[in-house]
Write a protein that holds these residues in place. Structure first.
Motif, PDB file in Angstrom:
ATOM      1  N   ASP A  19       0.826  -1.213   0.000  1.00 44.65           N
ATOM      2  CA  ASP A  19       0.000   0.000   0.000  1.00 44.65           C
ATOM      3  C   ASP A  19       0.858   1.260   0.000  1.00 44.65           C
ATOM      4  OD1 ASP A  19      -2.221  -1.636   0.011  1.00 44.65           O
ATOM      5  OD2 ASP A  19      -2.585  -1.424   2.176  1.00 44.65           O
ATOM      6  N   GLU A  20       1.924   1.233   0.793  1.00 42.81           N
ATOM      7  CA  GLU A  20       2.823   2.385   0.849  1.00 42.81           C
ATOM      8  C   GLU A  20       3.511   2.604  -0.493  1.00 42.81           C
ATOM      9  OE1 GLU A  20       6.770   3.869   3.297  1.00 42.81           O
ATOM     10  OE2 GLU A  20       5.556   2.248   4.136  1.00 42.81           O
ATOM     11  N   ALA A  21       3.964   1.526  -1.120  1.00 42.72           N
ATOM     12  CA  ALA A  21       4.612   1.641  -2.430  1.00 42.72           C
ATOM     13  C   ALA A  21       3.626   2.140  -3.481  1.00 42.72           C
ATOM     14  CB  ALA A  21       5.199   0.299  -2.845  1.00 42.72           C
ATOM     15  N   THR A  22       2.400   1.659  -3.430  1.00 44.24           N
ATOM     16  CA  THR A  22       1.374   2.093  -4.373  1.00 44.24           C
ATOM     17  C   THR A  22       1.081   3.580  -4.214  1.00 44.24           C
ATOM     18  OG1 THR A  22       0.387  -0.109  -4.380  1.00 44.24           O
ATOM     19  CG2 THR A  22      -0.998   1.692  -5.147  1.00 44.24           C
ATOM     20  N   ASP A  23       0.983   4.043  -2.972  1.00 47.88           N
ATOM     21  CA  ASP A  23       0.732   5.457  -2.709  1.00 47.88           C
ATOM     22  C   ASP A  23       1.877   6.331  -3.208  1.00 47.88           C
ATOM     23  OD1 ASP A  23      -1.675   4.784  -1.535  1.00 47.88           O
ATOM     24  OD2 ASP A  23      -0.917   4.949   0.531  1.00 47.88           O
ATOM     25  N   MET A  24       3.109   5.898  -2.949  1.00 48.26           N
ATOM     26  CA  MET A  24       4.272   6.668  -3.393  1.00 48.26           C
ATOM     27  C   MET A  24       4.333   6.727  -4.913  1.00 48.26           C
ATOM     28  SD  MET A  24       7.250   5.552  -0.710  1.00 48.26           S
ATOM     29  CE  MET A  24       8.446   6.659  -1.395  1.00 48.26           C
ATOM     30  N   LEU A  25       4.039   5.615  -5.557  1.00 51.42           N
ATOM     31  CA  LEU A  25       4.046   5.583  -7.013  1.00 51.42           C
ATOM     32  C   LEU A  25       2.966   6.508  -7.582  1.00 51.42           C
ATOM     33  CD1 LEU A  25       5.216   4.400  -9.602  1.00 51.42           C
ATOM     34  CD2 LEU A  25       3.638   2.497  -9.355  1.00 51.42           C
ATOM     35  N   ALA A  26       1.794   6.504  -6.980  1.00 56.25           N
ATOM     36  CA  ALA A  26       0.703   7.370  -7.434  1.00 56.25           C
ATOM     37  C   ALA A  26       1.092   8.847  -7.294  1.00 56.25           C
ATOM     38  CB  ALA A  26      -0.570   7.077  -6.650  1.00 56.25           C
ATOM     39  N   GLU A  27       1.783   9.201  -6.208  1.00 54.51           N
ATOM     40  CA  GLU A  27       2.236  10.578  -6.018  1.00 54.51           C
ATOM     41  C   GLU A  27       3.231  10.978  -7.095  1.00 54.51           C
ATOM     42  OE1 GLU A  27       3.790  11.095  -2.084  1.00 54.51           O
ATOM     43  OE2 GLU A  27       1.917  10.445  -1.136  1.00 54.51           O
ATOM     44  N   LYS A  28       4.164  10.080  -7.407  1.00 56.58           N
ATOM     45  CA  LYS A  28       5.171  10.382  -8.420  1.00 56.58           C
ATOM     46  C   LYS A  28       4.543  10.515  -9.807  1.00 56.58           C
ATOM     47  CE  LYS A  28       9.178   8.639  -6.059  1.00 56.58           C
ATOM     48  NZ  LYS A  28      10.582   8.439  -6.332  1.00 56.58           N
ATOM     49  N   VAL A  29       3.580   9.654 -10.109  1.00 56.87           N
ATOM     50  CA  VAL A  29       2.895   9.737 -11.399  1.00 56.87           C
ATOM     51  C   VAL A  29       2.131  11.048 -11.501  1.00 56.87           C
ATOM     52  CG1 VAL A  29       1.019   8.741 -12.776  1.00 56.87           C
ATOM     53  CG2 VAL A  29       2.767   7.251 -11.807  1.00 56.87           C
ATOM     54  N   ALA A  31       2.766  13.865  -9.964  1.00 54.45           N
ATOM     55  CA  ALA A  31       3.732  14.958 -10.097  1.00 54.45           C
ATOM     56  C   ALA A  31       4.271  15.029 -11.518  1.00 54.45           C
ATOM     57  CB  ALA A  31       4.879  14.774  -9.107  1.00 54.45           C
ATOM     58  N   ARG A  32       4.565  13.888 -12.113  1.00 57.28           N
ATOM     59  CA  ARG A  32       5.075  13.863 -13.483  1.00 57.28           C
ATOM     60  C   ARG A  32       4.019  14.370 -14.464  1.00 57.28           C
ATOM     61  NH1 ARG A  32       9.212  10.557 -15.636  1.00 57.28           N
ATOM     62  NH2 ARG A  32      10.077  10.975 -13.600  1.00 57.28           N
ATOM     63  N   GLN A  33       2.763  13.971 -14.255  1.00 55.38           N
ATOM     64  CA  GLN A  33       1.684  14.441 -15.128  1.00 55.38           C
ATOM     65  C   GLN A  33       1.478  15.944 -14.996  1.00 55.38           C
ATOM     66  OE1 GLN A  33      -1.521  11.860 -13.913  1.00 55.38           O
ATOM     67  NE2 GLN A  33      -1.084  10.384 -15.537  1.00 55.38           N
ATOM     68  N   ALA A  34       1.576  16.473 -13.783  1.00 58.15           N
ATOM     69  CA  ALA A  34       1.434  17.914 -13.569  1.00 58.15           C
ATOM     70  C   ALA A  34       2.579  18.670 -14.245  1.00 58.15           C
ATOM     71  CB  ALA A  34       1.389  18.222 -12.077  1.00 58.15           C
ATOM     72  N   GLU A  35       3.780  18.137 -14.142  1.00 54.15           N
ATOM     73  CA  GLU A  35       4.935  18.763 -14.782  1.00 54.15           C
ATOM     74  C   GLU A  35       4.764  18.762 -16.303  1.00 54.15           C
ATOM     75  OE1 GLU A  35       9.754  18.049 -15.199  1.00 54.15           O
ATOM     76  OE2 GLU A  35       8.582  16.737 -13.928  1.00 54.15           O
ATOM     77  N   ARG A  36       4.316  17.649 -16.844  1.00 52.80           N
ATOM     78  CA  ARG A  36       4.106  17.558 -18.290  1.00 52.80           C
ATOM     79  C   ARG A  36       3.008  18.517 -18.749  1.00 52.80           C
ATOM     80  NH1 ARG A  36       5.190  14.913 -22.770  1.00 52.80           N
ATOM     81  NH2 ARG A  36       3.535  14.286 -24.180  1.00 52.80           N
ATOM     82  N   ALA A  37       1.938  18.618 -17.972  1.00 54.20           N
ATOM     83  CA  ALA A  37       0.848  19.528 -18.320  1.00 54.20           C
ATOM     84  C   ALA A  37       1.338  20.973 -18.338  1.00 54.20           C
ATOM     85  CB  ALA A  37      -0.311  19.365 -17.346  1.00 54.20           C
ATOM     86  N   MET A  38       2.184  21.332 -17.388  1.00 56.09           N
ATOM     87  CA  MET A  38       2.720  22.683 -17.329  1.00 56.09           C
ATOM     88  C   MET A  38       3.619  22.948 -18.539  1.00 56.09           C
ATOM     89  SD  MET A  38       4.956  24.739 -14.424  1.00 56.09           S
ATOM     90  CE  MET A  38       4.412  23.616 -13.199  1.00 56.09           C
ATOM     91  N   LEU A  39       4.446  21.982 -18.895  1.00 53.14           N
ATOM     92  CA  LEU A  39       5.317  22.157 -20.048  1.00 53.14           C
ATOM     93  C   LEU A  39       4.508  22.258 -21.338  1.00 53.14           C
ATOM     94  CD1 LEU A  39       8.190  19.688 -19.120  1.00 53.14           C
ATOM     95  CD2 LEU A  39       8.290  22.176 -19.133  1.00 53.14           C
ATOM     96  N   LEU A  40       3.470  21.459 -21.451  1.00 55.96           N
ATOM     97  CA  LEU A  40       2.601  21.547 -22.625  1.00 55.96           C
ATOM     98  C   LEU A  40       1.911  22.903 -22.694  1.00 55.96           C
ATOM     99  CD1 LEU A  40       0.945  18.023 -22.714  1.00 55.96           C
ATOM    100  CD2 LEU A  40       2.277  19.064 -24.533  1.00 55.96           C
ATOM    101  N   ARG A  41       1.471  23.388 -21.546  1.00 62.74           N
ATOM    102  CA  ARG A  41       0.744  24.661 -21.498  1.00 62.74           C
ATOM    103  C   ARG A  41       1.621  25.828 -21.927  1.00 62.74           C
ATOM    104  NH1 ARG A  41      -2.262  27.280 -16.236  1.00 62.74           N
ATOM    105  NH2 ARG A  41      -3.030  29.105 -17.320  1.00 62.74           N
TER     106      ARG A  41
END
Length: 75
Positions: A19-29, A31-41
Protein backbone atom coordinates in the motif's frame (compact mmCIF):
# COMPACT_ATOMS: atom_id res chain seq x y z
CA UNK A 1 16.93 2.84 1.20
CA UNK A 2 17.24 -0.04 3.60
CA UNK A 3 16.91 -3.56 2.27
CA UNK A 4 13.93 -5.50 3.56
CA UNK A 5 13.92 -9.27 3.84
CA UNK A 6 10.42 -9.99 2.56
CA UNK A 7 10.56 -13.61 3.70
CA UNK A 8 10.35 -12.56 7.34
CA UNK A 9 7.44 -10.11 7.00
CA UNK A 10 3.93 -11.06 7.96
CA UNK A 11 1.07 -10.86 5.48
CA UNK A 12 -0.14 -7.68 7.15
CA UNK A 13 3.31 -6.10 6.90
CA UNK A 14 3.61 -7.10 3.25
CA UNK A 15 0.17 -5.62 2.53
CA UNK A 16 1.15 -2.39 4.30
CA UNK A 17 4.39 -2.24 2.31
CA UNK A 18 2.45 -2.76 -0.92
CA UNK A 19 0.00 0.00 0.00
CA UNK A 20 2.82 2.39 0.85
CA UNK A 21 4.61 1.64 -2.43
CA UNK A 22 1.37 2.09 -4.37
CA UNK A 23 0.73 5.46 -2.71
CA UNK A 24 4.27 6.67 -3.39
CA UNK A 25 4.05 5.58 -7.01
CA UNK A 26 0.70 7.37 -7.43
CA UNK A 27 2.24 10.58 -6.02
CA UNK A 28 5.17 10.38 -8.42
CA UNK A 29 2.89 9.74 -11.40
CA UNK A 30 0.69 12.69 -10.44
CA UNK A 31 3.73 14.96 -10.10
CA UNK A 32 5.07 13.86 -13.48
CA UNK A 33 1.68 14.44 -15.13
CA UNK A 34 1.43 17.91 -13.57
CA UNK A 35 4.93 18.76 -14.78
CA UNK A 36 4.11 17.56 -18.29
CA UNK A 37 0.85 19.53 -18.32
CA UNK A 38 2.72 22.68 -17.33
CA UNK A 39 5.32 22.16 -20.05
CA UNK A 40 2.60 21.55 -22.62
CA UNK A 41 0.74 24.66 -21.50
CA UNK A 42 3.76 26.93 -21.82
CA UNK A 43 4.99 25.42 -25.08
CA UNK A 44 8.17 23.80 -23.84
CA UNK A 45 7.26 20.43 -25.34
CA UNK A 46 4.78 19.15 -27.86
CA UNK A 47 2.43 16.22 -27.52
CA UNK A 48 4.95 14.13 -29.46
CA UNK A 49 7.55 14.58 -26.73
CA UNK A 50 10.48 16.84 -25.88
CA UNK A 51 12.56 15.71 -28.88
CA UNK A 52 9.94 17.08 -31.29
CA UNK A 53 10.31 20.57 -29.80
CA UNK A 54 13.98 20.92 -30.80
CA UNK A 55 14.83 23.39 -33.52
CA UNK A 56 15.25 22.08 -37.04
CA UNK A 57 18.76 22.33 -38.51
CA UNK A 58 19.40 25.19 -40.89
CA UNK A 59 19.18 24.48 -44.59
CA UNK A 60 22.36 24.65 -46.59
CA UNK A 61 22.66 26.92 -49.62
CA UNK A 62 21.94 24.14 -52.09
CA UNK A 63 18.77 23.24 -50.17
CA UNK A 64 17.66 26.87 -50.15
CA UNK A 65 16.97 26.89 -53.90
CA UNK A 66 20.42 27.81 -55.22
CA UNK A 67 22.08 25.63 -57.78
CA UNK A 68 25.82 25.13 -57.92
CA UNK A 69 25.89 27.42 -60.98
CA UNK A 70 24.22 30.22 -59.00
CA UNK A 71 26.72 29.81 -56.17
CA UNK A 72 29.75 29.98 -58.47
CA UNK A 73 28.32 33.01 -60.31
CA UNK A 74 27.75 34.82 -57.01
CA UNK A 75 31.35 34.26 -55.94
Amino acid sequence: MAKIDLDFLSIEELAALRDEATDMLAEKVAARQAERAMLLRYGKITKKGPAAAKAKPRKEAKDAGYSSKDQSAAA
